[in-house]
Write an enzyme that holds these catalytic residues in place. Structure first.
Site, PDB file in Angstrom:
ATOM      1  N   LYS A  43       0.656  -1.318  -0.020  1.00  0.00           N
ATOM      2  CA  LYS A  43      -0.134   0.069  -0.040  1.00  0.00           C
ATOM      3  C   LYS A  43       0.699   1.244  -0.033  1.00  0.00           C
ATOM      4  O   LYS A  43       0.380   2.476   0.270  1.00  0.00           O
ATOM      5  CB  LYS A  43      -1.070  -0.135   1.141  1.00  0.00           C
ATOM      6  CG  LYS A  43      -1.711  -1.112   1.306  1.00  0.00           C
ATOM      7  CD  LYS A  43      -2.356  -1.806   0.136  1.00  0.00           C
ATOM      8  CE  LYS A  43      -3.272  -0.871  -0.734  1.00  0.00           C
ATOM      9  NZ  LYS A  43      -3.589  -1.727  -2.013  1.00  0.00           N
ATOM     10  N   GLY A  45       2.044   2.323  -2.763  1.00  0.00           N
ATOM     11  CA  GLY A  45       1.965   2.789  -3.875  1.00  0.00           C
ATOM     12  C   GLY A  45       2.655   2.135  -5.116  1.00  0.00           C
ATOM     13  O   GLY A  45       3.209   2.632  -5.914  1.00  0.00           O
ATOM     14  N   HIS A 105       7.311  -6.845  -2.104  1.00  0.00           N
ATOM     15  CA  HIS A 105       7.000  -6.215  -0.838  1.00  0.00           C
ATOM     16  C   HIS A 105       8.132  -6.573   0.321  1.00  0.00           C
ATOM     17  O   HIS A 105       7.749  -6.371   1.537  1.00  0.00           O
ATOM     18  CB  HIS A 105       5.685  -6.454  -0.403  1.00  0.00           C
ATOM     19  CG  HIS A 105       4.506  -6.155  -1.368  1.00  0.00           C
ATOM     20  ND1 HIS A 105       4.401  -4.946  -1.794  1.00  0.00           N
ATOM     21  CD2 HIS A 105       3.607  -6.883  -1.928  1.00  0.00           C
ATOM     22  CE1 HIS A 105       3.437  -4.830  -2.591  1.00  0.00           C
ATOM     23  NE2 HIS A 105       2.758  -6.039  -2.736  1.00  0.00           N
ATOM     24  N   ARG A 127       6.127   5.336   2.324  1.00  0.00           N
ATOM     25  CA  ARG A 127       4.875   6.141   2.227  1.00  0.00           C
ATOM     26  C   ARG A 127       4.656   6.607   3.945  1.00  0.00           C
ATOM     27  O   ARG A 127       4.988   5.616   4.631  1.00  0.00           O
ATOM     28  CB  ARG A 127       3.739   5.517   1.712  1.00  0.00           C
ATOM     29  CG  ARG A 127       2.518   6.533   1.487  1.00  0.00           C
ATOM     30  CD  ARG A 127       1.361   5.864   0.946  1.00  0.00           C
ATOM     31  NE  ARG A 127       0.212   6.591   0.559  1.00  0.00           N
ATOM     32  CZ  ARG A 127      -0.906   6.135   0.142  1.00  0.00           C
ATOM     33  NH1 ARG A 127      -1.158   4.817  -0.031  1.00  0.00           N
ATOM     34  NH2 ARG A 127      -2.033   7.084  -0.117  1.00  0.00           N
ATOM     35  N   SER A 135      -4.781   2.961   3.983  1.00  0.00           N
ATOM     36  CA  SER A 135      -5.002   2.167   2.760  1.00  0.00           C
ATOM     37  C   SER A 135      -4.963   0.819   2.649  1.00  0.00           C
ATOM     38  O   SER A 135      -5.823   0.044   2.108  1.00  0.00           O
ATOM     39  CB  SER A 135      -3.778   2.526   1.660  1.00  0.00           C
ATOM     40  OG  SER A 135      -3.856   2.041   0.464  1.00  0.00           O
ATOM     41  N   TYR A 190       6.209   8.450  -1.736  1.00  0.00           N
ATOM     42  CA  TYR A 190       5.044   8.301  -2.317  1.00  0.00           C
ATOM     43  C   TYR A 190       4.614   9.707  -2.239  1.00  0.00           C
ATOM     44  O   TYR A 190       4.222  10.486  -3.472  1.00  0.00           O
ATOM     45  CB  TYR A 190       3.919   7.594  -1.597  1.00  0.00           C
ATOM     46  CG  TYR A 190       2.429   7.970  -2.105  1.00  0.00           C
ATOM     47  CD1 TYR A 190       1.996   6.801  -2.853  1.00  0.00           C
ATOM     48  CD2 TYR A 190       1.811   8.686  -1.530  1.00  0.00           C
ATOM     49  CE1 TYR A 190       0.693   6.865  -3.567  1.00  0.00           C
ATOM     50  CE2 TYR A 190       0.322   8.924  -2.096  1.00  0.00           C
ATOM     51  CZ  TYR A 190      -0.166   7.894  -2.929  1.00  0.00           C
ATOM     52  OH  TYR A 190      -1.375   7.923  -3.490  1.00  0.00           O
ATOM     53  N   PHE A 226      -3.048   9.179 -11.121  1.00  0.00           N
ATOM     54  CA  PHE A 226      -4.096   8.204 -10.785  1.00  0.00           C
ATOM     55  C   PHE A 226      -5.178   8.197 -11.541  1.00  0.00           C
ATOM     56  O   PHE A 226      -5.966   6.880 -11.642  1.00  0.00           O
ATOM     57  CB  PHE A 226      -4.533   9.040  -9.271  1.00  0.00           C
ATOM     58  CG  PHE A 226      -5.245   8.257  -8.389  1.00  0.00           C
ATOM     59  CD1 PHE A 226      -5.006   7.011  -7.874  1.00  0.00           C
ATOM     60  CD2 PHE A 226      -6.743   8.708  -8.353  1.00  0.00           C
ATOM     61  CE1 PHE A 226      -5.995   6.182  -7.554  1.00  0.00           C
ATOM     62  CE2 PHE A 226      -7.682   7.765  -7.818  1.00  0.00           C
ATOM     63  CZ  PHE A 226      -7.278   6.512  -7.142  1.00  0.00           C
ATOM     64  N   ARG A 246      -7.923   3.281  -4.997  1.00  0.00           N
ATOM     65  CA  ARG A 246      -8.871   3.806  -4.366  1.00  0.00           C
ATOM     66  C   ARG A 246      -9.002   5.248  -4.318  1.00  0.00           C
ATOM     67  O   ARG A 246      -9.968   5.795  -4.820  1.00  0.00           O
ATOM     68  CB  ARG A 246      -8.743   2.900  -3.002  1.00  0.00           C
ATOM     69  CG  ARG A 246      -9.831   3.228  -2.015  1.00  0.00           C
ATOM     70  CD  ARG A 246      -9.331   2.812  -0.673  1.00  0.00           C
ATOM     71  NE  ARG A 246      -8.179   3.679  -0.016  1.00  0.00           N
ATOM     72  CZ  ARG A 246      -8.565   4.586   0.698  1.00  0.00           C
ATOM     73  NH1 ARG A 246      -9.778   5.142   1.085  1.00  0.00           N
ATOM     74  NH2 ARG A 246      -7.480   5.332   1.334  1.00  0.00           N
TER      75      ARG A 246
END
Ligand code: A3P
Length: 289
Positions: A43, A45, A105, A127, A135, A190, A226, A246
């Site tokens: 999450k 990004g 990740h 982030r 998120s 981010y 986005f 989202r």
């Protein structure tokens, strides 16, 4: 819901995309010196960065050549993340043409050693913890592959204790902080990508040695906005598109954090990461009170 997750060496993973037998052979992955390695805690990004870097790396290819590269990946059934899929992937990845773009990740202590032994460059995306937490909360609740939470408060406790898939946000950053002075590693946030995507992309391109002209950067910035990525999400990410794209903003945590949670996060961040170089990459005003 418990059976949607499994624990491997003390860290949770979603059973649908990761398998213990794959993690078992992850160390056999052979990195190449020209591999482009992208890392981000879930999450932060990651999908955005992946798309940006693919565009930056492939700017020299024609549409036709790009399609061929994508088809090669499809044919070999390699996966979007280094730790996804069946144990045969590391063998099949050997057949992918250079330059490979590999996304993960994982924390550095869990990565295959060849990544550090090779000359591969690693870009670490960070982030701010509050937006990352929000998120991830929505992701858990919107994605059928992950268990849902009854309440934000219950989820918040799990985030703080690292009881989510891929483990603790704080440990992830602490582990990467150990490598921060390595010349083959760069961090980007981010928030800085949001603030000035073209400047961010220029930093990325110069780190990896991609050469592009001004028009390329503005074209790619438009393509990876986005709005543009969300519009194409069902094409690019199928049924996961809606959950992945989202809001795409900075500061969404304000809608959901209580004052006490805000303070708890601030304290935890200070206690675990305060004073580290990686923490200074995360914009102070975004995570402070
Ligand atoms: P939000 O849930 O806050 O909207 P990851 O790809 O690592 O799973 O991260 C997902 C987060 O990145 C989501 O954050 C998503 O909306 C955001 N994101 C995806 N594409 C983006 C883009 N092009 N620009 C900005 N944010 C983007």
């Amino acid at each position: 819901p418990e059976d949607m997750l499994f624990s491997y060496k003390g860290i949770l993973y979603p059973i649908t995309v990761c398998r213990p037998e794959t993690l078992e052979v992850l160390h056999t992955f052979e990195a190449r010196s020209d591999d482009v390695i992208l890392v981000g805690y879930p999450k932060s990004g990651t999908n955005w960065l992946e798309q940006m870097v693919k565009e930056l790396a492939d700017a020299k290819y024609t549409e036709e050549e790009m399609k061929e590269r994508i088809n090669a990946e499809k044919k070999l059934e390699t996966f979007q993340r280094l730790e996804f899929g069946d144990p045969g992937i590391y063998e099949r990845m050997k057949q992918l043409p250079s330059r490979r773009i590999i996304v993960t990740h994982l924390r550095p202590d869990l990565l295959p050693p060849s990544i550090f032994q090779s000359k591969a460059k690693i870009l670490v995306l960070v982030r701010n913890p509050k937006d990352t937490a929000v998120s991830y909360y929505h992701f858990y609740n919107n994605l059928p592959l992950l268990p849902s939470y009854d309440s934000w408060d219950e989820y918040f406790a799990d985030f703080m204790n690292g009881k989510l898939t891929w483990g603790s946000y704080f440990d992830h950053l602490l582990e990467w902080n150990k490598y921060i002075d390595n010349e083959r590693i760069m961090t980007i946030s981010y928030e800085e990508l949001k603030e000035d995507p073209i400047l961010g992309m220029k930093k990325i391109a110069s780190f990896f040695g991609f050469s592009l002209c001004e028009e390329d950067f503005s074209r790619i910035a438009k393509k990876t906005s986005f709005k543009a990525m969300k519009e194409k999400s069902s094409e690019t990410h199928g049924k996961f598109g809606d959950a992945l794209f989202r809001k795409g903003v900075v500061g969404n945590w304000r809608d959901i954090f209580s004052k006490a949670q805000n303070e708890e996060m601030y304290q935890k961040f200070q206690d675990s990461l305060g004073g580290t170089k990686i923490a200074s990459k995360i914009k102070y005003d975004v995570y402070c009170k």
